[in-house]
Design a protein around this motif. Structure first.
Motif, PDB file in Angstrom:
ATOM      1  N   MET A   1     -14.100   2.843   0.691  1.00 55.63           N
ATOM      2  CA  MET A   1     -14.581   1.506   1.161  1.00 55.63           C
ATOM      3  C   MET A   1     -15.324   1.509   2.376  1.00 55.63           C
ATOM      4  O   MET A   1     -15.143   2.538   3.268  1.00 55.63           O
ATOM      5  N   SER A   2     -16.152   0.788   2.481  1.00 54.99           N
ATOM      6  CA  SER A   2     -17.424   1.020   3.695  1.00 54.99           C
ATOM      7  C   SER A   2     -16.366   0.189   5.061  1.00 54.99           C
ATOM      8  O   SER A   2     -15.470  -0.289   5.007  1.00 54.99           O
ATOM      9  N   LYS A   3     -17.139   0.779   6.240  1.00 53.65           N
ATOM     10  CA  LYS A   3     -16.580   0.445   7.528  1.00 53.65           C
ATOM     11  C   LYS A   3     -16.301  -1.035   7.617  1.00 53.65           C
ATOM     12  O   LYS A   3     -15.590  -1.715   8.246  1.00 53.65           O
ATOM     13  N   ALA A   4     -17.532  -1.727   7.104  1.00 56.20           N
ATOM     14  CA  ALA A   4     -17.709  -3.232   7.371  1.00 56.20           C
ATOM     15  C   ALA A   4     -16.618  -4.190   6.451  1.00 56.20           C
ATOM     16  O   ALA A   4     -16.034  -4.906   6.986  1.00 56.20           O
ATOM     17  N   LEU A   5     -16.259  -3.471   5.186  1.00 50.25           N
ATOM     18  CA  LEU A   5     -15.229  -4.280   4.504  1.00 50.25           C
ATOM     19  C   LEU A   5     -14.130  -3.910   4.818  1.00 50.25           C
ATOM     20  O   LEU A   5     -13.309  -4.819   4.818  1.00 50.25           O
ATOM     21  N   ASN A   6     -13.909  -2.582   5.233  1.00 46.49           N
ATOM     22  CA  ASN A   6     -12.684  -2.424   5.870  1.00 46.49           C
ATOM     23  C   ASN A   6     -12.177  -3.413   7.315  1.00 46.49           C
ATOM     24  O   ASN A   6     -11.159  -3.934   7.298  1.00 46.49           O
ATOM     25  N   PHE A   7     -13.156  -3.700   8.004  1.00 44.65           N
ATOM     26  CA  PHE A   7     -13.249  -4.276   9.062  1.00 44.65           C
ATOM     27  C   PHE A   7     -12.825  -5.751   8.740  1.00 44.65           C
ATOM     28  O   PHE A   7     -11.890  -6.312   9.590  1.00 44.65           O
ATOM     29  N   TYR A   8     -13.506  -6.300   7.747  1.00 49.24           N
ATOM     30  CA  TYR A   8     -13.254  -7.909   7.223  1.00 49.24           C
ATOM     31  C   TYR A   8     -11.942  -8.056   6.977  1.00 49.24           C
ATOM     32  O   TYR A   8     -11.268  -8.931   7.176  1.00 49.24           O
ATOM     33  N   GLU A   9     -11.453  -7.257   6.064  1.00 44.21           N
ATOM     34  CA  GLU A   9     -10.108  -7.153   5.490  1.00 44.21           C
ATOM     35  C   GLU A   9      -8.958  -7.213   6.474  1.00 44.21           C
ATOM     36  O   GLU A   9      -8.061  -7.948   6.261  1.00 44.21           O
ATOM     37  N   GLU A  10      -9.145  -6.142   7.340  1.00 45.58           N
ATOM     38  CA  GLU A  10      -8.171  -6.144   8.327  1.00 45.58           C
ATOM     39  C   GLU A  10      -8.152  -7.353   9.460  1.00 45.58           C
ATOM     40  O   GLU A  10      -7.035  -8.143   9.841  1.00 45.58           O
ATOM     41  N   GLU A  11      -9.357  -7.831   9.608  1.00 42.74           N
ATOM     42  CA  GLU A  11      -9.203  -8.986  10.463  1.00 42.74           C
ATOM     43  C   GLU A  11      -8.963 -10.294   9.579  1.00 42.74           C
ATOM     44  O   GLU A  11      -8.182 -11.134  10.281  1.00 42.74           O
ATOM     45  N   ILE A  12      -9.152 -10.246   8.228  1.00 42.25           N
ATOM     46  CA  ILE A  12      -8.591 -11.550   7.574  1.00 42.25           C
ATOM     47  C   ILE A  12      -6.918 -11.524   7.486  1.00 42.25           C
ATOM     48  O   ILE A  12      -6.272 -12.344   7.642  1.00 42.25           O
ATOM     49  N   LEU A  13      -6.553 -10.050   7.493  1.00 45.32           N
ATOM     50  CA  LEU A  13      -4.830  -9.860   7.486  1.00 45.32           C
ATOM     51  C   LEU A  13      -4.233 -10.348   8.729  1.00 45.32           C
ATOM     52  O   LEU A  13      -3.547 -11.162   8.785  1.00 45.32           O
TER      53      LEU A  13
END
Length: 600
Positions: A1-13
């Protein structure tokens, strides 16, 4: 998983958890407000029945004070929830951008211009466009600046591109700050509303006349003296009432223009609040890149940050907002002529800052636009920043279409000096739907990304600076009585004139002269390509005319490439891989059979 995708998913949670918690608190506070109101009514009724008016009044007053405190916290939690929901939406759009699912976003339809050199053909605006993919601007100034950058309205230089690259790299790392910039503008609902009337007001400043400064103080002195004399019973109360009436008449005369000002600021109150908050965000942030530091420096007014000047305007606007239909304000107006002081302060603000307001808002818009482009830096870490060369070169390694997401197929390609031969034209052949047009757009879009200072969808990209001209989608114009073939001719004419006038032209021509017979098409294409190269242009041409491929034998500056298809179980398949040489395959008959046309 890319850094950006991981960031967005964590922020959404985290955001969803926060919203759920706030929803729970808001529900409880809503119930508490209802209970308090019922208790106020119940207590008031009980003490009324007991004929205890003192306790009844005390219960109602205390109850309402508690209600106001609870209502304050209730509204605060609602605002917090709205803010969290904005961040949720921003992070979800980030995931959609990475996955290529941005078709529901704003298309920038008002910027579509079929007459522009390249924006229509390269899908810069409209459905499935670059604008739709990256835009996170929320003000009209940001939106317009992004339009200007993507359209390459101003001629770019190597130095300017490098400065913008540096700025976009820096903003790419400031993801939280960029999201906050977007959220603040969204929360205040400034949107893309036209504020030209506010700008016009700010520019029409004139010095405050001396009498305007003196007259209010004269009447205030008269009012104070009258009040004192009435208190000392040296004058009757009727005299004081007469003074108030005179004051009311005076304030209406000297502030006759205030009504139009009130209407102006009433319609832009939220805009001014949004602009103030956005400018404060910019001023409070530290920047290292030359471009961003320079822009921020322009927001200073004699050493004072622009947002503080905007806060002053906001305070005046708040006073105006409080003045309408307010009995207390009316009393202030007839006593100390408050409208006169508001109008005077507005004039003084306009004298000091009026001509700078538009500059501030344009700088704010530039930060918004650059932040939109910086989405690409953060979201696509595998993309590469291009090298801007002094020579006429276009070279991409594993280059792909930036808006296709995971569906994009990468190809390496170059137009440059190879083995002593200076390649200026690539002739692309291939069967229908094999990827010719998409490849032309891939090259064009990566050039556009290079010139706006963004990373390119490639492992490596190098290019000189050209003016991009395309002829890919030409349409009939019934109102102008123009056929698609004649529209194509007009577009080609612009391209030739640009090359003849000394512009450094890079052209992208897709199936040129398709509206005429094969002989004319072949001759016309051959003459056009020769003429463009003779005028120092370079570029790509796609065609079904395989005879044009023979030019490679006599034109060392031309190179043939092709796309192919293959068949599996009678189904046509494409790999969208660019190959050297002319096309050896055809699929038109097969496609017609699939459509139900019987060749028996």
């Amino acid at each position: 998983m890319s850094k950006a995708l991981n960031f967005y998913e964590e922020e959404i949670l985290k955001g969803e958890k926060k919203v759920n918690e706030l929803n729970s608190i808001i529900s409880k506070l809503s119930i508490l407000r209802l209970i308090i109101m019922l208790l106020i009514v119940g207590a008031g009724y009980y003490f009324y029945k007991q004929e205890n008016l003192l306790f009844m009044g005390a219960a109602i007053i205390i109850g309402f004070l508690i209600f106001i405190v609870v209502a304050f916290f209730h509204n605060k939690k609602i605002n917090e929830k709205n803010y969290e929901e904005i961040f949720l939406a921003i992070n979800k759009r980030g995931i959609n951008r990475i996955n290529g699912n941005f078709k529901e976003e704003d298309q920038g339809k008002e910027f579509i211009n079929d007459d522009h050199n390249f924006t229509s053909d390269l899908d810069i605006f409209g459905r499935n466009s670059l604008f739709q993919m990256i835009n996170s601007t929320k003000t009209k100034f940001g939106r317009n600046k992004l339009f200007e950058i993507l359209s390459i309205k101003d001629k770019v230089s190597r130095e300017e591109i490098n400065k913008r690259q540096e700025a976009i790299k820096e903003l790419g790392k400031k993801v939280k700050w960029r999201q906050n910039l977007e959220a603040q503008a969204t929360l205040r609902k400034s949107g893309v509303k036209d504020v030209s009337d506010l700008i016009e007001w700010s520019k029409n400043s004139s010095p405050v006349k001396l009498w305007f400064k003196i007259v209010p103080y004269m009447f205030i002195a008269l009012t104070v003296a009258s009040i004192i004399l009435v208190i000392l019973r040296m004058l009757p109360v009727s005299y004081l009432i007469l003074v108030f009436i005179i004051n009311y008449a005076v304030v209406n005369v000297i502030t006759k223009d205030l009504k139009s000002v009130i209407n102006l600021f009433s319609s832009h109150k939220k805009d001014i609040e949004a602009f103030t908050n956005l400018l404060k965000l910019i001023e409070d942030e530290n920047f290292e890149s030359k471009l961003l530091k320079g822009l921020k420096e322009e927001l200073k007014v004699e050493g004072t940050p622009s947002y503080k000047e905007m806060q002053g305007l906001k305070s005046l606007v708040d006073w105006i907002g409080d003045s309408s239909a307010n009995a207390y304000y009316l009393l202030l107006n007839v006593t100390i002529l408050s409208d006169a002081f508001i109008l005077r302060n507005l004039e003084e603000w306009r004298m000091k800052n009026g001509k700078k307001l538009e500059v501030w808002l344009k700088i704010m818009g530039e930060f918004e636009a650059l932040s939109s482009i910086a989405n690409l830096d953060f979201d696509f870490e595998s993309w590469s920043y291009p090298t801007i060369e002094d020579t006429d070169i276009v070279m991409g390694t594993k280059m792909a279409h930036p808006m296709l997401g995971e569906r994009a197929v990468s190809n390496s390609f170059s137009l440059a000096r190879v083995n002593g031969k200076y390649r200026k034209v690539a002739l692309i052949t291939g069967s229908n739907m094999s990827g010719k047009s998409t490849f032309l757009r891939t090259v064009g879009l990566n050039l556009v990304l290079s010139y706006i200072g963004a990373p390119t969808c490639s492992n490596k990209f190098s290019c000189g600076i050209f003016n991009i001209y395309t002829c890919m989608r030409t349409k009939d114009n019934l109102e102008e009585s123009i056929s698609s073939f004649y529209a194509e001719i007009l577009r080609i004419k612009l391209l030739i004139e640009a090359a003849k006038n000394g512009e450094k032209v890079f052209f992208l021509l897709d199936e040129i002269f398709k509206g005429t017979n094969s002989k004319d098409r072949h001759e016309g294409a051959k003459v056009l390509i020769n003429q463009l190269v003779n005028n120092k242009a370079m570029g790509l041409v796609s065609t079904h005319d395989l005879e044009l491929c023979d030019l490679e034998l006599t034109r060392p500056w031309l190179k043939n490439y092709n796309f192919q298809e293959h068949y599996e179980n009678n189904n046509i398949k494409f790999d969208y891989k660019l190959r050297e040489g002319r096309s050896e395959t055809q699929n038109a008959v097969h496609l017609m059979k699939l459509a139900g046309i019987d060749f028996k």
